[in-house]
Design an enzyme around this catalytic site. Structure first.
Site, PDB file in Angstrom:
ATOM      1  N   SER A 156       6.004   6.541   2.298  1.00  0.00           N
ATOM      2  CA  SER A 156       5.551   5.650   1.232  1.00  0.00           C
ATOM      3  C   SER A 156       4.805   4.432   1.741  1.00  0.00           C
ATOM      4  O   SER A 156       3.629   4.517   2.052  1.00  0.00           O
ATOM      5  CB  SER A 156       6.718   5.278   0.318  1.00  0.00           C
ATOM      6  OG  SER A 156       7.731   4.616   1.006  1.00  0.00           O
ATOM      7  N   LYS A 188       5.223  10.921   0.769  1.00  0.00           N
ATOM      8  CA  LYS A 188       5.648  10.357  -0.524  1.00  0.00           C
ATOM      9  C   LYS A 188       4.527   9.483  -1.076  1.00  0.00           C
ATOM     10  O   LYS A 188       4.290   8.385  -0.606  1.00  0.00           O
ATOM     11  CB  LYS A 188       6.925   9.539  -0.391  1.00  0.00           C
ATOM     12  CG  LYS A 188       7.403   8.983  -1.733  1.00  0.00           C
ATOM     13  CD  LYS A 188       8.666   8.182  -1.597  1.00  0.00           C
ATOM     14  CE  LYS A 188       9.129   7.674  -2.968  1.00  0.00           C
ATOM     15  NZ  LYS A 188       8.157   6.758  -3.587  1.00  0.00           N
ATOM     16  N   ASP A 197      -8.483   5.230   6.910  1.00  0.00           N
ATOM     17  CA  ASP A 197      -9.678   5.404   6.090  1.00  0.00           C
ATOM     18  C   ASP A 197     -10.727   4.330   6.366  1.00  0.00           C
ATOM     19  O   ASP A 197     -11.934   4.602   6.319  1.00  0.00           O
ATOM     20  CB  ASP A 197      -9.311   5.360   4.605  1.00  0.00           C
ATOM     21  CG  ASP A 197      -8.832   6.701   4.085  1.00  0.00           C
ATOM     22  OD1 ASP A 197      -8.657   7.630   4.902  1.00  0.00           O
ATOM     23  OD2 ASP A 197      -8.626   6.814   2.863  1.00  0.00           O
TER      24      ASP A 197
END
Length: 447
Positions: free
Chosen positions: A294, A319, A305
């Protein structure tokens, strides 16, 4: 960008708002029918009249709410008032217990990770250990929050956990409860001016602790770090706000994470301040493994990214959902999955996790013995990955995770030590970067 603490993405919860009461059914579009409500009321009445022992109506209501929420997905739940209070203590970083982050897996509470410097970590408990009984009482099918309450207790008292580790025989571990004060960030200066930061969970104090640690590392390095390892292995997550703030410490502007809910009004995008990066020119490695979940995945995904860091290690947990905590006056709170989160390039991590740029397994003798490699996608009722957001911007490398990306996690007590193969690989990567810190190439390093 600061956000309120009523959205969580990890195993533990926090909230800062209050609800005056439950809305009436007539106020909710397509709410429960009168027949549904009459059925519930009728069953409760039958139980109170005919059950072999007297049952309080409040007890039945709590049980009905718990059953209703637990059937939705692995992370939605109903918390009674005591459970809600304890969940807030978790996020404050100080509570009584043995220091375990647990979640349900195959009907049993299972260790996601022990917290550093706690009885659970000291006893050698490992990610994937199933807790089959507490003080001799079976935990199968028992509500997860109820198990947590049984494990917690007065500091100085002993709780006995019976554990199942893979296919090994069951074994019992006595743990002496203590006041758990979680310091979620650890740091030290490695050789050649490289800083090491370990984040064990994302709580209310994590962003402050991390900024203080970076200041200390820079001072010890003579003002400038040659590189930084951000270690998120065995970090089960926590607050969305903490994940955004930590990511923002390494990014100048741009998207950190976005969330998409059932209705367009629930969609949000969280961005870093334009000049917020504390180490704008310092090469970075982020370490993750199968117990990184998470909030850890939000940070790793954002830095991957945005090409801010090389992600190394093994496939993360996967998650990718956000839970909203809705307090109900005098009746605890709902922990309701309300959205999915997406990395800056628009990819969902739900069920898939983060695939490292450089795959590095822990050495065989460092791995949790007989550990089951289990992930979000294997949990009962877990959502399928929804795919990419339309027109997210720069497209990421969307190749699927190679089969060797998943691996048993490293033993908790070895993380950050001189026996830590994955950390050694991260330090070596930073020490041998060519000038300009070029884009990484996905590869695999034998463990």
């Amino acid at each position: 960008m600061k956000i309120s603490h009523w959205r969580t993405i990890g195993i533990v919860c926090a909230a800062s708002t209050a609800l005056a009461g439950l809305a009436l059914a007539s106020d909710i579009a397509a709410g429960p029918s009168r027949a549904d409500l009459a059925l519930l009321a009728g069953v409760m009445q039958l139980v109170q009249q005919d059950y072999v022992h007297p049952v309080d109506s409040g007890q039945l209501t709590d049980a009905a709410l718990k059953g209703m929420l637990s059937r939705l997905d692995p992370h939605s739940s109903y918390m009674t008032e005591p459970e809600f209070r304890e969940s807030r203590e978790d996020m404050s970083g100080k509570f009584g217990g043995v220091g375990l982050k647990i979640m349900e897996h195959d009907g049993l509470p299972t260790v996601l990770s022990p917290i550093d410097d706690t009885p659970g970590a000291g006893a050698g408990l490992q990610p994937g250990d199933a807790i089959v009984s507490v003080d001799g009482q079976s935990t199968r099918g028992v509500d997860l929050m109820e198990v947590i309450r049984k494990i917690r207790g007065q500091p100085g008292t002993v709780v006995r956990l019976t554990l199942q580790r893979g296919d090994q025989p069951r074994f019992e571990v006595p743990l002496t409860r203590q006041v758990i004060e979680v310091h979620s960030v650890k740091s030290r200066l490695e050789a050649n001016g490289i800083g090491y930061l370990r984040v064990s969970e994302f709580g209310e104090q994590t962003p402050t602790e991390l900024q203080q640690a970076i200041s200390t590392l820079k001072r010890e390095a003579g003002g400038k770090l040659a590189g930084l390892v951000l270690d998120l292995r065995n970090d089960p997550g926590g607050l969305l706000s903490a994940a955004v703030d930590v990511s923002s410490d390494f990014l100048n502007g741009g998207t950190v994470v976005s969330i998409r809910g059932r209705n367009g009004n629930d969609d949000q995008s969280f961005t870093a301040p334009a000049t917020g990066a504390l180490l704008p020119d310092t090469p970075m490695v982020v370490l993750v493994n199968g117990a990184s979940a998470s909030a850890s995945e939000i940070v790793a995904g954002a830095l991957q990214d945005r090409h801010r860091a090389t992600v190394m290690g093994t496939q993360s947990f996967g998650k990718g959902s956000v839970q909203t905590i809705i307090p109900i006056k005098d009746h605890g709170a709902l922990r309701l999955t309300s959205a999915l989160y997406y990395t800056p390039s628009g990819r969902s991590i739900q069920g898939d996790g983060i695939t490292p740029d450089v795959i590095v397994k822990a050495a065989k003798d460092e791995q949790v013995a007989n550990a089951l490699v289990w992930r979000e996608a294997q949990l009962h009722g877990a959502f399928a990955n929804p795919g990419m957001l339309p027109n997210p911007g720069a497209a990421p490398d969307t190749k699927s995770a190679p089969s060797e990306a998943a691996s048993p996690p490293i033993k908790e007590q070895l993380i950050g030590t001189d026996r830590d193969t994955q950390l050694k690989a991260a330090l070596n990567h930073l020490e041998h970067l060519p000038a300009g810190n070029p884009a990484v190439i996905r590869t695999s390093v034998p463990g």
